[in-house]
Design a protein around this motif. Structure first.
Motif, PDB file in Angstrom:
ATOM      1  N   ARG A 194      28.518  12.203  35.453  1.00 26.02           N
ATOM      2  CA  ARG A 194      28.197  13.626  35.551  1.00 26.02           C
ATOM      3  C   ARG A 194      26.929  13.829  36.362  1.00 26.02           C
ATOM      4  N   THR A 211      37.233  14.994  32.687  1.00 27.71           N
ATOM      5  CA  THR A 211      36.465  16.248  32.702  1.00 27.71           C
ATOM      6  C   THR A 211      36.338  16.879  31.322  1.00 27.71           C
ATOM      7  N   SER A 212      37.103  16.423  30.351  1.00 29.16           N
ATOM      8  CA  SER A 212      37.022  17.001  29.012  1.00 29.16           C
ATOM      9  C   SER A 212      35.926  16.349  28.168  1.00 29.16           C
ATOM     10  N   ASP A 213      35.279  15.318  28.676  1.00 29.17           N
ATOM     11  CA  ASP A 213      34.210  14.649  27.939  1.00 29.17           C
ATOM     12  C   ASP A 213      32.955  15.510  27.964  1.00 29.17           C
ATOM     13  N   THR A 214      32.612  16.087  26.832  1.00 30.28           N
ATOM     14  CA  THR A 214      31.454  16.978  26.774  1.00 30.28           C
ATOM     15  C   THR A 214      30.157  16.251  26.445  1.00 30.28           C
ATOM     16  N   THR A 215      30.242  15.024  25.940  1.00 29.04           N
ATOM     17  CA  THR A 215      29.037  14.283  25.575  1.00 29.04           C
ATOM     18  C   THR A 215      28.165  14.027  26.784  1.00 29.04           C
ATOM     19  N   ALA A 268      28.270  15.514  29.710  1.00 35.77           N
ATOM     20  CA  ALA A 268      27.867  16.781  30.321  1.00 35.77           C
ATOM     21  C   ALA A 268      26.666  17.377  29.587  1.00 35.77           C
ATOM     22  N   GLY A 269      26.726  17.386  28.281  1.00 36.60           N
ATOM     23  CA  GLY A 269      25.618  17.932  27.489  1.00 36.60           C
ATOM     24  C   GLY A 269      24.340  17.141  27.679  1.00 36.60           C
ATOM     25  N   SER A 308      31.567  17.121  37.050  1.00 38.88           N
ATOM     26  CA  SER A 308      32.087  15.770  36.859  1.00 38.88           C
ATOM     27  C   SER A 308      32.303  15.137  38.226  1.00 38.88           C
TER      28      SER A 308
END
Length: 88
Positions: A15, A36-40, A42-43, A31
């Motif tokens: 990211r 792209t669904s991995d929010t860890t 990204a956060g 991303s």
């Protein structure tokens, strides 16, 4: 070559987060590689970009998704940033 850094390309996530303007409270995040669904990741990238006011690349490839474990990792990174600001 970025993909050369990863052993298992199916689980890697990379990211990029950065603040467009210092007035923006939440850095933008995109991303570059992986799910792209991995929010860890990204956060984490957004929080570190907000703290440093710099662009941040995050590759978070740990299987343990426990939020306490992720918090420990983030706090350790912040400790390193405070101890060695010239490296960030």
């Amino acid at each position: 070559m970025i993909t050369g850094l990863f052993h298992n390309h199916r689980t890697c996530v990379l990211r990029l987060a950065l603040r467009r303007h210092t007035q923006d409270p939440i850095p933008v995040c995109t991303s570059l590689l992986g799910d792209t669904s991995d929010t860890t990741s990204a956060g984490l990238a957004q929080r570190l970009a907000r703290k440093t006011n710099k662009q941040v690349f995050v590759s978070y490839n740990l299987q343990n998704t426990d939020s306490n474990f992720a918090l420990l990792i983030e706090n350790r990174i912040k400790e390193e940033m405070e101890a060695f600001p010239e490296k960030f």
